[in-house]
Design a protein around this motif. Structure first.
Motif, PDB file in Angstrom:
ATOM      1  N   GLU A  37     -11.442  -1.433  -4.744  1.00 50.39           N
ATOM      2  CA  GLU A  37     -10.002  -2.461  -3.414  1.00 50.39           C
ATOM      3  C   GLU A  37      -9.480  -1.613  -3.409  1.00 50.39           C
ATOM      4  O   GLU A  37      -8.553  -2.037  -2.538  1.00 50.39           O
ATOM      5  N   SER A  38      -8.959  -1.256  -4.521  1.00 49.47           N
ATOM      6  CA  SER A  38      -7.871  -0.316  -4.725  1.00 49.47           C
ATOM      7  C   SER A  38      -7.327   0.934  -4.194  1.00 49.47           C
ATOM      8  O   SER A  38      -6.237   1.479  -3.974  1.00 49.47           O
ATOM      9  N   ASN A  60       0.840  -0.835   0.260  1.00 44.73           N
ATOM     10  CA  ASN A  60       0.220  -0.129  -0.185  1.00 44.73           C
ATOM     11  C   ASN A  60       0.270   0.927   0.203  1.00 44.73           C
ATOM     12  O   ASN A  60       1.791   1.321   0.593  1.00 44.73           O
ATOM     13  N   SER A 107      -2.067  -1.341  -2.937  1.00 49.54           N
ATOM     14  CA  SER A 107      -3.555   0.048  -2.869  1.00 49.54           C
ATOM     15  C   SER A 107      -3.054   1.624  -2.556  1.00 49.54           C
ATOM     16  O   SER A 107      -1.845   1.829  -2.486  1.00 49.54           O
TER      17      SER A 107
END
Ligand code: C2E
Ligand code: CA
Ligand code: CA
Ligand code: CA
Length: 279
Positions: free
Chosen positions: A144-145, A56, A113
């Motif tokens: 979702e990212s 992330n 993400s």
């Protein structure tokens, strides 16, 4: 004594005026910054504590002022919140981050993400959900990212409005992280109400976590509570390898801090991820 009192008064008053006029100037210049592309977005990796890979990245806005130099977001975000400019600024950051993340995915980093900081002012503004869906659609980023970082105190005002908005965001498939956890003076019972995926432990607890028994107790307690609630835990401000080792041993899921990487421009992030992939 009278004379001294007067001088003291003048000194305070002068400092106050300088501070006030600096803020008035910045407020006008911030509009130019938004219009004239003086803003940029830096990215800081969040490292999976077990694999060492970047899962992330957090988007952090930067203002490169033509004469004042680099201005910290800690200075201009609160100002933008007072003036309402945070709405335009926040939307600009969100769209830039979504666009860059799609670019990153096309370079092969699809597991990565993006986290975007969202001000309580944005959350309380009607139409915020539409702003988010438009940004996702415009660049084709899967929901979702995207993760939105919200400070825990965001729910203190307009609790119902904010909680409903957060539920609607989760329904889109977008993730939610509670930022600066432990600093908001909010009741722990809010945690139950917040539809979060993640908790980010504020760096003030991490700084002395190895030698300070209270910080250690709080950090371990938050990790345990979060896991029992089914939430992942990020430690912010991980500055040393000793911090990282301690946090891994205590089952923290993600590590963020200067020990791994500083916030950096997009091109540097690409290079960082390529190095990580190769190493
Ligand atoms: P934050 O959301 O808590 O972001 C983390 C801050 O900690 C960043 O400061 C980052 O550079 C810094 N940091 C990361 N690792 C370390 C470390 O190991 N040690 C230390 N001492 N610091 C570390 P930055 O970029 O100056 O941002 C400050 C704050 O400004 C952010 O705190 C956030 O509250 C706000 N901010 C930044 N960008 C945005 C934005 O796009 N929107 C909104 N609403 N707020 C933003
Ligand atoms: Ca944050
Ligand atoms: Ca934080
Ligand atoms: Ca902070």
């Amino acid at each position: 004594a009278k004379q001294q009192g007067r001088n003291t008064y003048q000194w305070y008053s002068q400092e106050f005026n300088e501070e006030a006029s600096y803020r008035v100037a910045l407020r006008n210049e911030l509009q130019d910054a938004i219009d004239q592309e003086q803003l940029s977005v830096y990215y800081q990796p969040l490292i999976d504590a077990h694999t060492g890979q970047t899962r992330n990245v957090e988007a952090l806005v930067r203002w490169q002022h033509p004469t004042r130099g680099l201005i910290s977001p800690a200075d201009f975000i609160p100002l933008a919140e007072e003036t309402g400019q945070i709405i335009a600024l926040g939307e600009w950051v969100l769209r830039k981050a979504c666009r860059d993340m799609v670019h990153l995915h096309s370079r092969g980093f699809r597991h990565c993400s993006i986290s975007v900081n969202v001000s309580p002012i944005q959350l309380r503004k009607e139409g915020f959900i539409l702003t988010v869906t438009n940004a996702l659609k415009a660049f084709g980023l899967p929901p979702e990212s995207l993760e939105l970082e919200v400070v825990e105190s965001a729910v203190l005002l307009d609790t119902d409005v904010v909680i409903n908005t957060l539920h609607a965001i989760r329904a889109l498939g977008v993730h939610i992280a509670i930022d600066d956890f432990g600093t908001g003076f909010s009741s722990l019972s809010y945690i139950k109400l917040l539809p979060a995926n993640k908790i980010k432990i504020d760096r003030s607890f991490i700084k002395d976590v190895i030698e300070n028994r209270s910080d250690a107790a709080i950090t371990q307690g938050v990790i345990s509570m979060a896991h029992h609630l089914g939430l992942e835990v990020v430690a912010e401000g991980v500055e040393t390898e000793a911090h990282a080792t301690y946090l891994r041993k205590n089952h923290c899921d993600l590590l963020q801090g200067f020990a791994f990487a500083r916030p950096m421009p997009f091109d540097d992030l690409l290079a960082f991820l390529n190095d990580q992939g190769a190493g």
